[in-house]
Design a protein around this motif. Structure first.
Motif, short mmCIF file in Angstrom:
data_model
loop_
_atom_site.label_atom_id
_atom_site.label_comp_id
_atom_site.label_asym_id
_atom_site.label_seq_id
_atom_site.Cartn_x
_atom_site.Cartn_y
_atom_site.Cartn_z
N HIS A 96 32.20 44.53 53.97
CA HIS A 96 32.10 45.95 54.29
C HIS A 96 32.86 46.34 55.56
O HIS A 96 33.70 47.21 55.54
CB HIS A 96 30.63 46.35 54.42
CG HIS A 96 30.43 47.79 54.70
ND1 HIS A 96 30.24 48.27 55.96
CD2 HIS A 96 30.43 48.86 53.87
CE1 HIS A 96 30.11 49.58 55.92
NE2 HIS A 96 30.22 49.97 54.65
N TYR A 114 38.41 41.29 42.10
CA TYR A 114 37.15 41.55 42.79
C TYR A 114 37.38 42.47 43.99
O TYR A 114 36.66 43.45 44.18
CB TYR A 114 36.51 40.23 43.24
CG TYR A 114 35.20 40.42 43.96
CD1 TYR A 114 34.04 40.75 43.27
CD2 TYR A 114 35.12 40.28 45.34
CE1 TYR A 114 32.84 40.94 43.93
CE2 TYR A 114 33.92 40.46 46.01
CZ TYR A 114 32.79 40.79 45.30
OH TYR A 114 31.60 40.99 45.96
N ILE A 118 35.62 46.17 44.41
CA ILE A 118 34.74 46.49 45.54
C ILE A 118 35.30 47.67 46.33
O ILE A 118 34.57 48.58 46.71
CB ILE A 118 34.58 45.24 46.46
CG1 ILE A 118 33.83 44.13 45.73
CG2 ILE A 118 33.89 45.59 47.76
CD1 ILE A 118 32.40 44.46 45.38
N HIS A 122 33.47 51.37 46.72
CA HIS A 122 33.13 51.89 48.05
C HIS A 122 33.84 53.22 48.31
O HIS A 122 33.27 54.11 48.95
CB HIS A 122 33.48 50.86 49.12
CG HIS A 122 32.65 51.01 50.35
ND1 HIS A 122 31.32 50.66 50.40
CD2 HIS A 122 32.95 51.51 51.57
CE1 HIS A 122 30.85 50.93 51.60
NE2 HIS A 122 31.82 51.45 52.32
N LEU A 140 28.05 43.79 47.25
CA LEU A 140 28.73 42.63 46.67
C LEU A 140 28.75 42.67 45.15
O LEU A 140 29.65 42.12 44.54
CB LEU A 140 28.04 41.34 47.15
CG LEU A 140 28.02 41.14 48.67
CD1 LEU A 140 27.28 39.86 49.02
CD2 LEU A 140 29.43 41.11 49.23
#
Length: 150
Positions: A96, A114, A118, A122, A140
């Motif tokens: 993050h 991945y 992610i 976000h 995650l």
């Protein structure tokens, strides 16, 4: 047998922390403690630190409490639980704060499926500047739709 229980407790704690992070994010950060989280969605200061960082401190205190329960022979599973919380916090910080928000300029070139998923999830979460109408509160593990190619 004790080692197996210890490893299962550590791994279980790490996995449960994703749910805890999701629930805390959705119902606490975007709920009654929005005042601490809102500067993460809409930066209203010049500091590197955010009021939102208080949530890291909370989970660090919980982790340390588990270590202390183990150290003083109060709860022998305190160690794997404390390490599981710590490991999740470290993973959360790496993904993050470092990878997504680039608080430290690292992992800029990560571009596997991945990483893209992610980031996408976000970005969708942060398109909402207010506390309501948010989506994708996990970190995650996010919905598969964010991993599909556009």
């Amino acid at each position: 047998m004790t080692t197996l229980i210890w490893i299962a407790t550590f791994l279980g704690t790490f996995c449960i922390m994703e749910f805890m992070a999701w629930a805390t994010h959705k119902y606490v950060m975007h709920g009654f403690l929005w005042s601490l989280h809102k500067d993460h969605h809409h930066k209203d200061h010049d500091s590197w630190f955010e009021r939102n960082d208080a949530f890291f401190i909370f989970y660090a205190v919980v982790s340390i409490g588990c270590f202390l329960l183990w150290k003083f022979d109060i709860f022998w599973l305190g160690l794997p639980i404390g390490i599981g919380i710590f490991a999740y916090g470290l993973a959360y910080f790496m993904v993050h704060d470092i990878f997504i928000h680039q608080r430290f300029k690292m992992f800029r070139n990560a571009n596997n499926w991945y990483a893209r998923g992610i980031r996408r999830a976000h970005k969708i979460h942060h398109k909402h500047l207010g506390k309501d109408d948010g989506e994708c509160f996990g970190m995650l593990w996010v919905p598969m739709k964010y991993f599909k190619r556009k």
